[in-house]
Scaffold this active site. Structure first.
Site, PDB file in Angstrom:
ATOM      1  CG  ASP A 154      37.489  40.867  36.778  1.00 43.76           C
ATOM      2  OD1 ASP A 154      38.174  40.479  35.801  1.00 43.76           O
ATOM      3  OD2 ASP A 154      36.971  40.075  37.604  1.00 43.76           O
ATOM      4  N   GLY A 155      36.898  42.078  33.764  1.00 42.82           N
ATOM      5  CA  GLY A 155      35.910  41.792  32.720  1.00 42.82           C
ATOM      6  C   GLY A 155      36.382  42.067  31.298  1.00 42.82           C
ATOM      7  CG  HIS A 182      43.792  42.555  28.310  1.00 44.73           C
ATOM      8  ND1 HIS A 182      43.104  42.493  29.500  1.00 44.73           N
ATOM      9  CD2 HIS A 182      44.194  41.283  28.048  1.00 44.73           C
ATOM     10  CE1 HIS A 182      43.095  41.233  29.939  1.00 44.73           C
ATOM     11  NE2 HIS A 182      43.746  40.484  29.073  1.00 44.73           N
ATOM     12  CG  LEU A 199      44.261  61.323  40.431  1.00 44.43           C
ATOM     13  CD1 LEU A 199      43.299  60.982  41.559  1.00 44.43           C
ATOM     14  CD2 LEU A 199      43.630  60.931  39.094  1.00 44.43           C
ATOM     15  NE  ARG A 203      36.630  41.396  40.772  1.00 41.90           N
ATOM     16  CZ  ARG A 203      37.546  40.506  41.077  1.00 41.90           C
ATOM     17  NH1 ARG A 203      37.978  40.411  42.305  1.00 41.90           N
ATOM     18  NH2 ARG A 203      38.035  39.676  40.155  1.00 41.90           N
ATOM     19  CG  LEU A 220      39.853  42.431  48.568  1.00 40.27           C
ATOM     20  CD1 LEU A 220      39.125  43.639  48.007  1.00 40.27           C
ATOM     21  CD2 LEU A 220      39.797  42.444  50.084  1.00 40.27           C
TER      22      LEU A 220
HETATM   23  C1  IPE Z   1      41.922  40.658  39.416  1.00 43.93           C
HETATM   24  O1  IPE Z   1      41.214  40.123  38.365  1.00 43.93           O
HETATM   25  C2  IPE Z   1      43.234  41.234  38.919  1.00 43.93           C
HETATM   26  C3  IPE Z   1      43.132  42.416  38.087  1.00 43.93           C
HETATM   27  C4  IPE Z   1      42.044  43.067  37.776  1.00 43.93           C
HETATM   28  C5  IPE Z   1      44.396  42.894  37.582  1.00 43.93           C
HETATM   29  P1  IPE Z   1      41.281  38.573  38.019  1.00 43.93           P
HETATM   30  O2  IPE Z   1      40.389  38.370  36.864  1.00 43.93           O
HETATM   31  O3  IPE Z   1      42.697  38.153  37.872  1.00 43.93           O
HETATM   32  O4  IPE Z   1      40.695  37.910  39.339  1.00 43.93           O
HETATM   33  P2  IPE Z   1      40.057  36.490  39.580  1.00 43.93           P
HETATM   34  O5  IPE Z   1      41.029  35.483  39.034  1.00 43.93           O
HETATM   35  O6  IPE Z   1      38.752  36.442  38.831  1.00 43.93           O
HETATM   36  O7  IPE Z   1      39.845  36.381  41.042  1.00 43.93           O
HETATM   37  C1  IPE Z   2      40.874  42.163  33.960  1.00 42.77           C
HETATM   38  O1  IPE Z   2      40.132  41.508  32.993  1.00 42.77           O
HETATM   39  C2  IPE Z   2      42.258  42.519  33.479  1.00 42.77           C
HETATM   40  C3  IPE Z   2      43.334  41.749  34.092  1.00 42.77           C
HETATM   41  C4  IPE Z   2      43.218  40.850  35.004  1.00 42.77           C
HETATM   42  C5  IPE Z   2      44.660  42.036  33.594  1.00 42.77           C
HETATM   43  P1  IPE Z   2      40.211  39.931  32.832  1.00 42.77           P
HETATM   44  O2  IPE Z   2      41.291  39.611  31.859  1.00 42.77           O
HETATM   45  O3  IPE Z   2      40.333  39.270  34.140  1.00 42.77           O
HETATM   46  O4  IPE Z   2      38.807  39.641  32.168  1.00 42.77           O
HETATM   47  P2  IPE Z   2      37.863  38.398  32.470  1.00 42.77           P
HETATM   48  O5  IPE Z   2      37.666  38.319  33.945  1.00 42.77           O
HETATM   49  O6  IPE Z   2      38.567  37.201  31.920  1.00 42.77           O
HETATM   50  O7  IPE Z   2      36.603  38.727  31.740  1.00 42.77           O
HETATM   51 MG    MG Z   3      38.988  38.573  35.486  1.00 43.75          MG
END
Ligand code: IPE
Ligand code: IPE
Ligand code: MG
Length: 234
Positions: free
Chosen positions: A16-17, A33, A127, A179, A186
């Protein structure tokens, strides 16, 4: 003194992020991404080098369809291109790729690419990389139950019936769930398989997540006391 446990057999990553990483740099989200994908590759390679047996990577959730069409299309293209391009990477490292998630809800070209990489890497013994694409933990459990119903077994079901009908029943439960980005939830990730996982949250945004960050998470994991409902250490 408490005995250190060994390295995790199965690590799950909620990557995430990416969006926030891009925003911080004045870039569009898709750049995040792209960079996040490079990080995923680096983490896969490192996990393979240090002898982790299973890695699950959350790439696209069943909830991520709520994003703009532009972002969704970009992510689908990125996933497809990666799978096409990285076959050699998987071969060189003897990595077996498997998929979790709802294949039928994906564009057919993405679905075909997933099926082909899964089949082309199925003989590798290193792996196992479990790619979660169009994945939701609830959706997986519901699909598992529907598979059981289809097999006409709906008078009484056990935990093993459900487990055996999950997307990858051969993969053991998640030992360590990591995470990135500071969010502590989760988000529908491997609900069944995380029932007894150790959770580790890192403030680092996924594109910046390094092998040192992974080492830190593993170190923290080794110092946890996993009790599975039993008593404190002997
Ligand atoms: C979870 O991240 C899904 C993936 C990392 C693919 P999100 O960014 O979609 O989750 P929420 O919306 O913050 O819970
Ligand atoms: C996680 O990063 C990747 C996916 C969910 C595909 P995000 O796109 O959720 O990035 P933030 O949370 O907006 O920073
Ligand atoms: Mg996100």
């Amino acid at each position: 003194m408490q005995e250190e446990i060994s390295i995790p057999n199965h690590i799950g990553f909620i990557m995430d992020g990416n969006g926030r990483w891009a925003k911080k740099r004045g870039l569009i989200r898709t750049k995040g991404h792209q960079e996040g994908l490079e990080t995923a590759k680096k983490i896969i390679k490192y996990s393979s080098d240090i002898g982790i047996k299973y890695v699950s990577l959350y790439a696209f959730s069943t909830e991520n369809w709520k994003r703009t069409q532009e972002e969704v299309s970009f992510l689908m293209l990125l996933i497809k291109k990666h799978l096409k391009k990285e076959y050699n990477f998987y071969r060189e490292n003897q990595i077996r790729v498997v998929h979790s998630g709802n294949l039928d809800g994906l564009p057919s070209d993405v679905k075909d690419e997933i099926l082909s990489v899964v089949s082309d890497t199925s003989m590798y013994q290193g792996l196992t990389v479990n790619l979660l694409i169009n994945y939701g933990g609830r959706d997986e459990i519901v699909r598992a139950v529907n598979k059981i119903i289809k097999n006409d077994k709906f008078d009484f079901i056990t935990e093993s019936d459900i487990k055996d009908h999950l997307d990858n029943p051969q993969i053991p439960d998640v030992d360590l769930m990591i995470r990135s980005s500071g969010e502590e939830r989760l988000s529908n990730f491997l609900l069944w398989q995380c029932a007894y996982s150790e959770f580790y949250y890192s403030n680092v945004l996924w594109p910046d997540f390094s092998t040192d960050d992974l080492d830190m998470a593993i170190e923290a994991y080794k110092n946890r006391n996993r009790r599975f409902g039993g008593l404190h250490d002997k």
